[in-house]
Design a protein around this motif. Structure first.
Motif, short mmCIF file in Angstrom:
data_model
loop_
_atom_site.label_atom_id
_atom_site.label_comp_id
_atom_site.label_asym_id
_atom_site.label_seq_id
_atom_site.Cartn_x
_atom_site.Cartn_y
_atom_site.Cartn_z
N PHE A 1 0.80 -1.23 0.00
CA PHE A 1 0.00 0.00 0.00
C PHE A 1 0.83 1.28 0.00
O PHE A 1 0.28 2.36 -0.18
CB PHE A 1 -0.95 0.01 1.21
CG PHE A 1 -1.92 -1.12 1.19
CD1 PHE A 1 -2.99 -1.14 0.31
CD2 PHE A 1 -1.76 -2.20 2.05
CE1 PHE A 1 -3.89 -2.18 0.29
CE2 PHE A 1 -2.65 -3.26 2.05
CZ PHE A 1 -3.71 -3.25 1.16
N GLY A 2 2.12 1.17 0.21
CA GLY A 2 2.98 2.35 0.27
C GLY A 2 2.97 2.97 1.66
O GLY A 2 2.27 2.52 2.56
N THR A 3 3.80 4.00 1.80
CA THR A 3 3.87 4.71 3.07
C THR A 3 3.76 6.20 2.81
O THR A 3 4.06 6.65 1.70
CB THR A 3 5.21 4.43 3.80
OG1 THR A 3 6.28 4.88 2.99
CG2 THR A 3 5.36 2.96 4.13
N PRO A 4 3.30 6.98 3.76
CA PRO A 4 2.89 6.55 5.09
C PRO A 4 1.63 5.70 5.02
O PRO A 4 0.83 5.83 4.10
CB PRO A 4 2.64 7.86 5.84
CG PRO A 4 2.33 8.85 4.77
CD PRO A 4 3.09 8.41 3.55
N LEU A 5 1.46 4.87 6.01
CA LEU A 5 0.35 3.92 6.04
C LEU A 5 -0.24 3.89 7.45
O LEU A 5 0.48 3.75 8.44
CB LEU A 5 0.85 2.52 5.68
CG LEU A 5 -0.14 1.38 5.74
CD1 LEU A 5 -1.23 1.56 4.68
CD2 LEU A 5 0.58 0.05 5.54
N TYR A 6 -1.53 4.07 7.54
CA TYR A 6 -2.23 3.94 8.81
C TYR A 6 -2.83 2.55 8.87
O TYR A 6 -3.53 2.13 7.95
CB TYR A 6 -3.35 4.99 8.93
CG TYR A 6 -2.82 6.39 9.04
CD1 TYR A 6 -2.44 6.92 10.28
CD2 TYR A 6 -2.69 7.19 7.91
CE1 TYR A 6 -1.95 8.20 10.38
CE2 TYR A 6 -2.19 8.48 8.01
CZ TYR A 6 -1.83 8.98 9.25
OH TYR A 6 -1.33 10.25 9.35
N ILE A 7 -2.56 1.86 9.96
CA ILE A 7 -3.04 0.49 10.14
C ILE A 7 -4.01 0.48 11.31
O ILE A 7 -3.65 0.87 12.42
CB ILE A 7 -1.88 -0.48 10.41
CG1 ILE A 7 -0.88 -0.44 9.25
CG2 ILE A 7 -2.41 -1.89 10.64
CD1 ILE A 7 0.41 -1.15 9.53
N TYR A 8 -5.23 0.05 11.06
CA TYR A 8 -6.23 -0.08 12.11
C TYR A 8 -6.47 -1.55 12.36
O TYR A 8 -6.73 -2.32 11.43
CB TYR A 8 -7.54 0.60 11.70
CG TYR A 8 -7.41 2.11 11.68
CD1 TYR A 8 -7.78 2.86 12.79
CD2 TYR A 8 -6.91 2.77 10.57
CE1 TYR A 8 -7.65 4.23 12.79
CE2 TYR A 8 -6.78 4.15 10.57
CZ TYR A 8 -7.16 4.88 11.68
OH TYR A 8 -7.02 6.23 11.68
N ASP A 9 -6.42 -1.94 13.61
CA ASP A 9 -6.63 -3.33 14.00
C ASP A 9 -8.06 -3.48 14.52
O ASP A 9 -8.44 -2.83 15.49
CB ASP A 9 -5.61 -3.72 15.07
CG ASP A 9 -5.83 -5.11 15.59
OD1 ASP A 9 -5.78 -6.06 14.79
OD2 ASP A 9 -6.07 -5.26 16.80
N GLU A 10 -8.84 -4.29 13.86
CA GLU A 10 -10.25 -4.43 14.22
C GLU A 10 -10.45 -4.93 15.65
O GLU A 10 -11.34 -4.46 16.36
CB GLU A 10 -10.96 -5.36 13.23
CG GLU A 10 -12.43 -5.46 13.48
CD GLU A 10 -13.17 -6.27 12.43
OE1 GLU A 10 -14.35 -6.61 12.69
OE2 GLU A 10 -12.60 -6.56 11.36
#
Length: 130
Positions: free
Chosen positions: A39-48
């Motif tokens: 997805f490239g950076t910067p990347l925000y990752i949300y953990d369900e």
């Protein structure tokens, strides 16, 4: 994380954050390097799991003292249909301050009776939308 990681890191990262056999960071079963490559950076990752756990903690804590209350997610923090569907399924309402946030909530089929639209200087079309 592991027993050698500083305790403060356990409070910063999402629940179930680990390192794989090569020491790479893994969130929600996905290796962060792989996500960044895809997805490239910067990347925000949300953990369900972390999101749902936090929603439940807030609703349960508030319900203890205020049984007829409604925890509101602030759309201005981050508004996305997938995230709003999770928040709605956990029983939260949404605090919207812009018509854009309301439109995203509508796209997510967020229950309108659990939305609060507030703020000053609203245009007539925004009041009509509300």
């Amino acid at each position: 994380m592991n027993e050698h990681e500083p305790d403060v890191l356990k409070h910063i990262f999402p629940l179930h954050t680990t390192r794989n056999g090569t020491g790479r960071l893994v969130i929600g079963g996905a290796e962060v390097n792989d996500l960044a490559s895809e997805f490239g950076t910067p990347l925000y990752i949300y953990d369900e799991i972390t999101l749902r756990t936090s929603c439940r903690a807030y609703t349960q804590a508030l319900a203890t003292s205020y049984p007829n209350s409604l925890v509101l997610y602030a759309g201005k923090a981050y508004v996305d249909p997938t995230l709003l569907r999770i928040v709605a399924s956990e029983g939260l309402g949404m605090d919207a301050v812009s018509s854009g946030e309301v439109h995203v909530a509508q796209a997510a089929d967020f229950p309108p009776e659990r939305m609060v639209f507030h703020g000053n200087n609203k245009l007539p079309r925004e009041v009509d939308l509300a």
